[in-house]
Design an enzyme around this catalytic site. Structure first.
Site, PDB file in Angstrom:
ATOM      1  N   THR A 127       0.818  -1.213   0.000  1.00  0.00           N
ATOM      2  CA  THR A 127       0.000   0.000   0.000  1.00  0.00           C
ATOM      3  C   THR A 127       0.856   1.269   0.000  1.00  0.00           C
ATOM      4  OG1 THR A 127      -1.457   1.283   1.467  1.00  0.00           O
ATOM      5  CG2 THR A 127      -0.131  -0.366   2.520  1.00  0.00           C
ATOM      6  N   ASP A 128       0.288   2.355  -0.500  1.00  0.00           N
ATOM      7  CA  ASP A 128       0.997   3.646  -0.445  1.00  0.00           C
ATOM      8  C   ASP A 128       1.160   4.144   0.992  1.00  0.00           C
ATOM      9  OD1 ASP A 128      -1.677   4.329   0.031  1.00  0.00           O
ATOM     10  OD2 ASP A 128      -1.784   5.866  -1.542  1.00  0.00           O
ATOM     11  N   GLU A 129       0.372   3.574   1.927  1.00  0.00           N
ATOM     12  CA  GLU A 129       0.423   4.080   3.310  1.00  0.00           C
ATOM     13  C   GLU A 129       1.773   3.829   3.974  1.00  0.00           C
ATOM     14  OE1 GLU A 129      -3.065   3.602   5.678  1.00  0.00           O
ATOM     15  OE2 GLU A 129      -4.342   3.329   3.930  1.00  0.00           O
ATOM     16  N   TYR A 153      -1.505  -0.274  11.086  1.00  0.00           N
ATOM     17  CA  TYR A 153      -1.727  -0.991   9.815  1.00  0.00           C
ATOM     18  C   TYR A 153      -0.560  -0.750   8.867  1.00  0.00           C
ATOM     19  CZ  TYR A 153      -3.276  -1.514   4.952  1.00  0.00           C
ATOM     20  OH  TYR A 153      -3.337  -1.836   3.613  1.00  0.00           O
ATOM     21  N   LYS A 157       2.302  -3.348   7.296  1.00  0.00           N
ATOM     22  CA  LYS A 157       2.523  -3.565   5.857  1.00  0.00           C
ATOM     23  C   LYS A 157       3.971  -3.236   5.481  1.00  0.00           C
ATOM     24  CE  LYS A 157      -0.133  -4.562   3.075  1.00  0.00           C
ATOM     25  NZ  LYS A 157      -0.631  -5.883   2.574  1.00  0.00           N
TER      26      LYS A 157
HETATM   27  P1  NAD Z   1      -9.966  -7.023   2.601  1.00  0.00           P
HETATM   28  O1  NAD Z   1      -9.919  -6.732   4.060  1.00  0.00           O
HETATM   29  O2  NAD Z   1     -11.203  -6.733   1.821  1.00  0.00           O
HETATM   30  O3  NAD Z   1      -9.641  -8.565   2.354  1.00  0.00           O
HETATM   31  C1  NAD Z   1      -8.637  -9.248   3.030  1.00  0.00           C
HETATM   32  C2  NAD Z   1      -8.846 -10.750   2.790  1.00  0.00           C
HETATM   33  O4  NAD Z   1      -7.806 -11.445   3.471  1.00  0.00           O
HETATM   34  C3  NAD Z   1     -10.178 -11.263   3.337  1.00  0.00           C
HETATM   35  O5  NAD Z   1     -10.793 -12.114   2.397  1.00  0.00           O
HETATM   36  C4  NAD Z   1      -9.773 -12.032   4.582  1.00  0.00           C
HETATM   37  O6  NAD Z   1     -10.652 -13.088   4.900  1.00  0.00           O
HETATM   38  C5  NAD Z   1      -8.384 -12.520   4.177  1.00  0.00           C
HETATM   39  N1  NAD Z   1      -7.529 -12.797   5.355  1.00  0.00           N
HETATM   40  C6  NAD Z   1      -7.319 -11.993   6.433  1.00  0.00           C
HETATM   41  N2  NAD Z   1      -6.494 -12.600   7.297  1.00  0.00           N
HETATM   42  C7  NAD Z   1      -6.161 -13.802   6.759  1.00  0.00           C
HETATM   43  C8  NAD Z   1      -5.320 -14.869   7.164  1.00  0.00           C
HETATM   44  N3  NAD Z   1      -4.645 -14.831   8.325  1.00  0.00           N
HETATM   45  N4  NAD Z   1      -5.195 -15.944   6.352  1.00  0.00           N
HETATM   46  C9  NAD Z   1      -5.866 -16.010   5.164  1.00  0.00           C
HETATM   47  N5  NAD Z   1      -6.680 -15.026   4.736  1.00  0.00           N
HETATM   48  C10 NAD Z   1      -6.820 -13.929   5.511  1.00  0.00           C
HETATM   49  O7  NAD Z   1      -8.703  -6.274   1.999  1.00  0.00           O
HETATM   50  P2  NAD Z   1      -8.514  -5.563   0.584  1.00  0.00           P
HETATM   51  O8  NAD Z   1      -8.978  -4.160   0.698  1.00  0.00           O
HETATM   52  O9  NAD Z   1      -9.047  -6.442  -0.478  1.00  0.00           O
HETATM   53  O10 NAD Z   1      -6.929  -5.517   0.514  1.00  0.00           O
HETATM   54  C11 NAD Z   1      -6.195  -6.586  -0.092  1.00  0.00           C
HETATM   55  C12 NAD Z   1      -4.712  -6.241  -0.022  1.00  0.00           C
HETATM   56  O11 NAD Z   1      -4.475  -5.010  -0.698  1.00  0.00           O
HETATM   57  C13 NAD Z   1      -4.205  -6.041   1.407  1.00  0.00           C
HETATM   58  O12 NAD Z   1      -2.931  -6.628   1.497  1.00  0.00           O
HETATM   59  C14 NAD Z   1      -4.129  -4.524   1.572  1.00  0.00           C
HETATM   60  O13 NAD Z   1      -3.118  -4.174   2.466  1.00  0.00           O
HETATM   61  C15 NAD Z   1      -3.802  -4.106   0.142  1.00  0.00           C
HETATM   62  N6  NAD Z   1      -4.262  -2.750  -0.225  1.00  0.00           N
HETATM   63  C16 NAD Z   1      -5.556  -2.363  -0.012  1.00  0.00           C
HETATM   64  C17 NAD Z   1      -5.962  -1.093  -0.420  1.00  0.00           C
HETATM   65  C18 NAD Z   1      -7.379  -0.607  -0.228  1.00  0.00           C
HETATM   66  O14 NAD Z   1      -7.652   0.575  -0.466  1.00  0.00           O
HETATM   67  N7  NAD Z   1      -8.311  -1.470   0.168  1.00  0.00           N
HETATM   68  C19 NAD Z   1      -5.039  -0.214  -1.027  1.00  0.00           C
HETATM   69  C20 NAD Z   1      -3.731  -0.663  -1.224  1.00  0.00           C
HETATM   70  C21 NAD Z   1      -3.349  -1.927  -0.837  1.00  0.00           C
END
Ligand code: NAD
Length: 324
Positions: A127-129, A153, A157
């Site tokens: 993430t950009d964070e 968080y 990351k």
């Molecule tokens: P989300 O919270 O919607 O989904 C996370 C998924 O991971 C869920 O399906 C959950 O059940 C699964 N999970 C959590 N803990 C687990 C574990 N211990 N073992 C197996 N599965 C597990 O998240 P998202 O928004 O889809 O983000 C996905 C990725 O992208 C993350 O790594 C996040 O850091 C990154 N990201 C998100 C954003 C955003 O704006 N949402 C932006 C940049 C990066």
């Protein structure tokens, strides 16, 4: 090609899985996809229901911290795309332990399994964070920016990112990192601003806007985010980091106004609440590297993407009613 997708039942991961098994990424055409997901509050099997009968799609309910299970799941995989994480900043402020467990130890467990089984490539979705916070004049971050995470968080990351790079340098594991900006689109659990505000407004409830509402985020449609990840998976150079941004910088206040307009509501539905602790002021991404080397461009125009997202929540409101 055989791909293991962690967190493939969550918001962004499920989009990547749906697109991949529908052969919408020419680079990954014909791939067999295995999803590993623990199905926490944020993950739902139903997020994959539109592709559930697809040949080559397998689902394993499991925890990425289980190194033995991950080693078994990874056997014979050409590519791992690692989305699984605890992903909501507010939850990490309320309690950081699960963030360290899943995001740091879980990533380390996957890296160990990937090293032991000789996976072809490991793409870590970050993430950009991790870059911290910019002021209004600050230049958008390149991949060279030092890590300066602020929330638990973001710190978890950033720790995972360093562990991924350490496995590359120490063990020669072929890895790529993507750092995406704030992502919006369908299938997102309603706790982050877009799905939370849309679900609440649909339910006739007020929306809580943090502080002065002037915090700026770089908005990225989930379709663009996942296309960026697919490009990196197919053509990214080992050991390299790629920013994936959307190019639409907006304050939370401006975003809220657009949502109110799309839902036919006015500013009386906005409740100003105390600011989030340690709230990052601004995120902005320089995407020159992924554009020049892999041909990435954000394709979804923000207003259209947001309107389509609102429409999706309107049509699927019953799924999210309890959480709103
Ligand atoms: P989300 O919270 O919607 O989904 C996370 C998924 O991971 C869920 O399906 C959950 O059940 C699964 N999970 C959590 N803990 C687990 C574990 N211990 N073992 C197996 N599965 C597990 O998240 P998202 O928004 O889809 O983000 C996905 C990725 O992208 C993350 O790594 C996040 O850091 C990154 N990201 C998100 C954003 C955003 O704006 N949402 C932006 C940049 C990066």
């Amino acid at each position: 090609m055989r791909i293991l997708v962690t967190g493939g039942a969550g918001f962004i991961g499920s989009h990547f899985v749906r697109q991949t098994v529908q052969n919408n990424y020419p680079e990954l055409a014909g791939a067999e996809v295995t999803v590993v997901d623990k199905l926490t509050y944020a993950g739902r099997r139903e997020n994959l229901s539109t592709v559930s009968g697809s040949p080559g799609l397998r689902f394993i309910e499991g925890d990425i911290c289980d190194t033995q299970l991950m080693s078994e799941a990874m056997r014979g995989m050409d590519l791992v795309v690692h989305f699984a994480a605890e992903s909501h900043v507010d939850r990490s402020i309320a309690g950081a332990e699960e963030f360290v467990r899943t995001n740091v130890l879980g990533t380390q467990s996957l890296l160990t399994a990937a090293s032991n089984t000789g996976v072809g490539k490991f793409v870590h979705v970050s993430t950009d964070e991790v870059y911290g916070s910019l002021d209004a004049e600050g230049k958008p971050w390149t991949e060279e920016e030092p890590l300066a995470p602020n929330s638990p968080y973001a710190a978890s990351k950033a720790s995972a990112d360093l562990m991924v790079l350490a496995f590359h340098r120490t063990h020669g594991l072929p890895v790529c990192l993507t750092r995406g900006s704030n992502t919006y689109g369908p299938y997102q659990y309603p706790e982050k601003i877009v799905p939370l505000f849309v679900s609440r407004l649909l339910a006739g409830k007020k929306v809580p806007l943090y502080g002065d509402g002037e915090n700026v985020r770089d908005w990225l449609h989930v379709d663009d985010h996942c296309r960026g990840i697919a490009l990196v998976a197919a053509g990214g150079e080992s050991g390299e980091i790629y920013n994936v941004g959307g190019g639409t910088e907006l304050t939370n206040r401006a975003l809220t106004e657009r949502l109110l307009e799309l839902l036919g509501r006015d500013s009386s539905m906005v409740e100003r609440v105390a600011d989030r602790k340690g709230h990052d002021r601004r995120y902005a991404m320089d995407i020159t590297k992924i554009s020049d080397t892999l041909g990435y461009r954000p394709a979804v125009e923000f207003d259209e993407g947001l309107a389509a997202t609102v429409d999706w929540y309107r049509r699927h409101h019953s799924l999210w009613e309890d959480a709103a």
